[in-house]
Design an enzyme around this catalytic site. Structure first.
Site, PDB file in Angstrom:
ATOM      1  CG  ASN A   1      -1.830   1.209   1.293  1.00  0.00           C
ATOM      2  OD1 ASN A   1      -1.430   2.302   0.928  1.00  0.00           O
ATOM      3  ND2 ASN A   1      -3.055   1.019   1.754  1.00  0.00           N
TER       4      ASN A   1
ATOM      5  CG  ASN B   1      -7.772  -1.374   6.103  1.00  0.00           C
ATOM      6  OD1 ASN B   1      -6.958  -0.933   6.900  1.00  0.00           O
ATOM      7  ND2 ASN B   1      -8.102  -0.747   4.983  1.00  0.00           N
TER       8      ASN B   1
END
Length: 260
Positions: free
Chosen positions: A7, A152
Site C-alpha cells: 500500500n 485492513n
DNA sequence: ATGCCGGGCGAAGCCCGA
C-alpha cells in the site's frame, strides 16, 4: 516468481520511493494499493522503463489498485464482483503468464470500516463477504492464486503492539477478524505466517504519535495463497526497512517467492 | 489522542486514512 504487495499511499507522492524499491527488490510482480491515481494520471512511462507491464484500476483522489508484472498479463479483471453499485476502485486481478506455471494474482484494498456503528463498517463487512464469494470461485479453478493486499484486518493479538489500544476499532472487531478468517478457512494460507511464527511483526505504522520509532505497528497487509500456490511457496518477508526511508508510505512491502 | 501525520484537492480548510 517474487510477488510483492504494498500500500503506497499515493503513487504520485511516492513515485521516487516506489521506483527505488522496484530497482532494489526486483520483484517480478508488484501488487499496489492506494495509488490514488486515475488511469489517465498513472505514471505509466516511469514504471514501464523498469520493464513492467501494467494493469491499473483507479479513481480520483481515493483508493486505486494496480498490478505491475515483468511477465505478460492476461485475463485482467477490474472491480470486485457482487455489487454493480459499488464504484470504489479496490480490486483488480490478472494472470501472470509464466510459461507453463501461470499464477493468478489480485491486488486488494479492503475498506477501513471506521467508525463502527456507521455505514462504513457495514460496507467493510459486505465488501469482505463479496471477497469471500469471489475467492471461493477463484479457488474452484484449482490453480496457483495469490490474493495480496491491505485487508485492513488485524487477525490476532500477535499482530498488534497493544491489543487494548485497538479494541473496538473496525480493524480489530470480531466481525472483521471473522470475515478474514472465513476467507482463510476456504483453504488459503497466510504466506507470512507460513514462513514465520514469531509474534509482533508489522506491516503498518501510523505517521502519528511516533508510532514507527516506538514500533507501535499492526500487521494488516497479507499474501493469501491457494493450496497450489502454497505448494510452491519458498520464502516470505516484510521489507520493514522501507518504513525508515525518506518520505515513506505508512505501509511497507510484503513479498513471497513462489517457485517454478 | 474519533486525527498528534500525511495526501488529495485546490488554493483555505475539509475529507480521508487506521
Amino acid at each position: 516468481m517474487k510477488i510483492v504487495t504494498w500500500n503506497v499511499n499515493s503513487l504520485k507522492a511516492r513515485l521516487p520511493l516506489v521506483l527505488d524499491y522496484l530497482r532494489a527488490a526486483k520483484p517480478d510482480v508488484a501488487l499496489l494499493q492506494e495509488t490514488k491515481s486515475t488511469d489517465d494520471s498513472f505514471p505509466t512511462l516511469e514504471i514501464e522503463e523498469l520493464g513492467y507491464n501494467i494493469a491499473r484500476h483507479g479513481q480520483k483522489s481515493y483508493n486505486g489498485v494496480a498490478i505491475l508484472s515483468k511477465l505478460q498479463l492476461e485475463d485482467v479483471r477490474s472491480g470486485l464482483p457482487g455489487d454493480p453499485a459499488d464504484d470504489q476502485a479496490r480490486y483488480i486481478e490478472a494472470v501472470i503468464a509464466a510459461p507453463g506455471r501461470p499464477v493468478r494474482v489480485a491486488s486488494i484494498y479492503a475498506p477501513n470500516g471506521n467508525p463502527v456503528e456507521t455505514p462504513k463498517f457495514d460496507y467493510k463487512l459486505a465488501w469482505l463477504a463479496r471477497l469471500q464469494t469471489h475467492a471461493a470461485e477463484l479457488l474452484a479453478y484449482e490453480e496457483a492464486l495469490v490474493l495480496g493486499g491491505d485487508m485492513n484486518v488485524i487477525l490476532s493479538d500477535d499482530d498488534v503492539y497493544d491489543p487494548r489500544a485497538w479494541e473496538g476499532d473496525a480493524l480489530f472487531r470480531p466481525e472483521s477478524i471473522g470475515a478474514l478468517r472465513t476467507i482463510l478457512n476456504l483453504g488459503m494460507t497466510d504466506a507470512y505466517r507460513a514462513c514465520h511464527t514469531e509474534p509482533h511483526r508489522y506491516t503498518f505504522w501510523d505517521y502519528q504519535a511516533a508510532a514507527w520509532s516506538k514500533d507501535h505497528g499492526i500487521r494488516i497487509d497479507y499474501l493469501l495463497l491457494s493450496p497450489q500456490a502454497t505448494d510452491r511457496l519458498q520464502a516470505c518477508a516484510i521489507d520493514k526497512q522501507v518504513r525508515g526511508w525518506e518520505k515513506p508510505s505508512d505501509h511497507v512491502p510484503v513479498w513471497a517467492e513462489i517457485g517454478e
